[in-house]
Design a protein around this motif. Sequence first.
Motif, PDB file in Angstrom:
ATOM      1  N   GLY A 146      49.245  44.010 -25.685  1.00 52.25           N
ATOM      2  CA  GLY A 146      50.550  44.653 -25.745  1.00 52.25           C
ATOM      3  C   GLY A 146      51.348  44.411 -24.485  1.00 52.25           C
ATOM      4  O   GLY A 146      51.101  43.457 -23.734  1.00 52.25           O
ATOM      5  N   LEU A 147      52.311  45.285 -24.247  1.00 53.30           N
ATOM      6  CA  LEU A 147      53.211  45.163 -23.105  1.00 53.30           C
ATOM      7  C   LEU A 147      52.598  45.831 -21.876  1.00 53.30           C
ATOM      8  O   LEU A 147      52.177  46.983 -21.925  1.00 53.30           O
ATOM      9  CB  LEU A 147      54.550  45.821 -23.441  1.00 53.30           C
ATOM     10  CG  LEU A 147      55.652  45.683 -22.394  1.00 53.30           C
ATOM     11  CD1 LEU A 147      56.034  44.211 -22.205  1.00 53.30           C
ATOM     12  CD2 LEU A 147      56.873  46.500 -22.802  1.00 53.30           C
ATOM     13  N   CYS A 206      53.652  40.306 -21.578  1.00 47.39           N
ATOM     14  CA  CYS A 206      53.101  40.502 -22.915  1.00 47.39           C
ATOM     15  C   CYS A 206      51.724  39.838 -23.000  1.00 47.39           C
ATOM     16  O   CYS A 206      51.579  38.649 -22.715  1.00 47.39           O
ATOM     17  CB  CYS A 206      54.033  39.899 -23.969  1.00 47.39           C
ATOM     18  SG  CYS A 206      53.434  40.160 -25.653  1.00 47.39           S
ATOM     19  N   THR A 222      48.748  39.015 -25.636  1.00 47.97           N
ATOM     20  CA  THR A 222      48.405  38.959 -27.057  1.00 47.97           C
ATOM     21  C   THR A 222      46.939  39.363 -27.258  1.00 47.97           C
ATOM     22  O   THR A 222      46.157  39.419 -26.300  1.00 47.97           O
ATOM     23  CB  THR A 222      48.601  37.547 -27.622  1.00 47.97           C
ATOM     24  OG1 THR A 222      47.653  36.670 -26.996  1.00 47.97           O
ATOM     25  CG2 THR A 222      50.024  37.035 -27.394  1.00 47.97           C
ATOM     26  N   LYS A 223      46.555  39.598 -28.516  1.00 50.14           N
ATOM     27  CA  LYS A 223      45.150  39.920 -28.833  1.00 50.14           C
ATOM     28  C   LYS A 223      44.235  38.781 -28.402  1.00 50.14           C
ATOM     29  O   LYS A 223      43.149  39.010 -27.873  1.00 50.14           O
ATOM     30  CB  LYS A 223      44.984  40.187 -30.330  1.00 50.14           C
ATOM     31  CG  LYS A 223      45.597  41.484 -30.776  1.00 50.14           C
ATOM     32  CD  LYS A 223      45.431  41.679 -32.277  1.00 50.14           C
ATOM     33  CE  LYS A 223      46.143  42.958 -32.693  1.00 50.14           C
ATOM     34  NZ  LYS A 223      46.103  43.193 -34.132  1.00 50.14           N
ATOM     35  N   SER A 276      52.715  49.585 -23.983  1.00 47.98           N
ATOM     36  CA  SER A 276      52.941  49.751 -25.420  1.00 47.98           C
ATOM     37  C   SER A 276      52.206  48.670 -26.211  1.00 47.98           C
ATOM     38  O   SER A 276      51.942  47.581 -25.695  1.00 47.98           O
ATOM     39  CB  SER A 276      54.450  49.639 -25.688  1.00 47.98           C
ATOM     40  OG  SER A 276      54.743  49.497 -27.045  1.00 47.98           O
ATOM     41  N   ASP A 277      51.907  48.974 -27.483  1.00 46.77           N
ATOM     42  CA  ASP A 277      51.352  47.955 -28.387  1.00 46.77           C
ATOM     43  C   ASP A 277      52.371  46.862 -28.672  1.00 46.77           C
ATOM     44  O   ASP A 277      52.018  45.726 -28.939  1.00 46.77           O
ATOM     45  CB  ASP A 277      50.957  48.585 -29.737  1.00 46.77           C
ATOM     46  CG  ASP A 277      49.680  49.393 -29.653  1.00 46.77           C
ATOM     47  OD1 ASP A 277      48.769  49.003 -28.909  1.00 46.77           O
ATOM     48  OD2 ASP A 277      49.595  50.424 -30.351  1.00 46.77           O
ATOM     49  N   ASP A 278      53.656  47.234 -28.662  1.00 44.82           N
ATOM     50  CA  ASP A 278      54.747  46.336 -29.026  1.00 44.82           C
ATOM     51  C   ASP A 278      55.363  45.725 -27.771  1.00 44.82           C
ATOM     52  O   ASP A 278      55.839  46.441 -26.887  1.00 44.82           O
ATOM     53  CB  ASP A 278      55.802  47.125 -29.803  1.00 44.82           C
ATOM     54  CG  ASP A 278      56.956  46.263 -30.299  1.00 44.82           C
ATOM     55  OD1 ASP A 278      56.912  45.022 -30.117  1.00 44.82           O
ATOM     56  OD2 ASP A 278      57.902  46.832 -30.861  1.00 44.82           O
ATOM     57  N   CYS A 279      55.393  44.409 -27.699  1.00 47.33           N
ATOM     58  CA  CYS A 279      55.985  43.712 -26.550  1.00 47.33           C
ATOM     59  C   CYS A 279      57.509  43.645 -26.634  1.00 47.33           C
ATOM     60  O   CYS A 279      58.149  43.234 -25.660  1.00 47.33           O
ATOM     61  CB  CYS A 279      55.423  42.295 -26.441  1.00 47.33           C
ATOM     62  SG  CYS A 279      53.696  42.254 -25.922  1.00 47.33           S
ATOM     63  N   GLY A 280      58.069  44.015 -27.761  1.00 47.24           N
ATOM     64  CA  GLY A 280      59.522  43.955 -27.896  1.00 47.24           C
ATOM     65  C   GLY A 280      60.023  42.536 -27.697  1.00 47.24           C
ATOM     66  O   GLY A 280      59.497  41.596 -28.277  1.00 47.24           O
ATOM     67  N   SER A 281      60.998  42.350 -26.829  1.00 45.95           N
ATOM     68  CA  SER A 281      61.584  41.029 -26.600  1.00 45.95           C
ATOM     69  C   SER A 281      60.832  40.222 -25.539  1.00 45.95           C
ATOM     70  O   SER A 281      61.160  39.067 -25.294  1.00 45.95           O
ATOM     71  CB  SER A 281      63.049  41.172 -26.179  1.00 45.95           C
ATOM     72  OG  SER A 281      63.133  41.844 -24.941  1.00 45.95           O
TER      73      SER A 281
END
Length: 176
Positions: A29-30, A74, A76-77, A161-166
Amino acid sequence: MRRSLVSLLLFAIVSYGGTAWAADQMKPGLWEMAIKSGLLKSMPTLTPQQIKKMQDMGIKVPKMSDGGMVSEVCITKEMAARDTPPTAGIKSMGCESKDYRHNGTKYSLDIVCNGPDMKGQGRMEGTFSSDEAFTSTYQFKGLAHGQPIDQSSETTGKWISDDCGSVQPMDMEGQK
């Protein structure tokens, strides 16, 4: 000023190049990565015009304050699952990581640079306090653009966060 800024950016890239990496230790994540160093403290403050010019050239300028630099990264998994350090552009500078070790929550690696812009050796050591936080120290001694450099830095990382957004994943020499 230009040479100092280039040296700062090279130092930051090498510092991030060995940032915490150990399988199952980093949550994907971020992440917010903060570096503090004497080199950053000695840098003149960039004007808004200088920052804009760098951004227009495609350079993502990190937040700078109080002798530090903060960036969002960011992960990634796939990146989080690796048990090898990222190279994050260090190969293009003539640098390579060596002797990577990971034992429990601790990790270390050496960075050796023998490129036209960066020559010298560095050592990074760090500890994960959880899969959402780490701290590390880094020492580097050598030359950046022919100028002597003897620097140390402290890096902290915290998961946001789980979401990296932009925020795009770091480029690991063509690996994402």
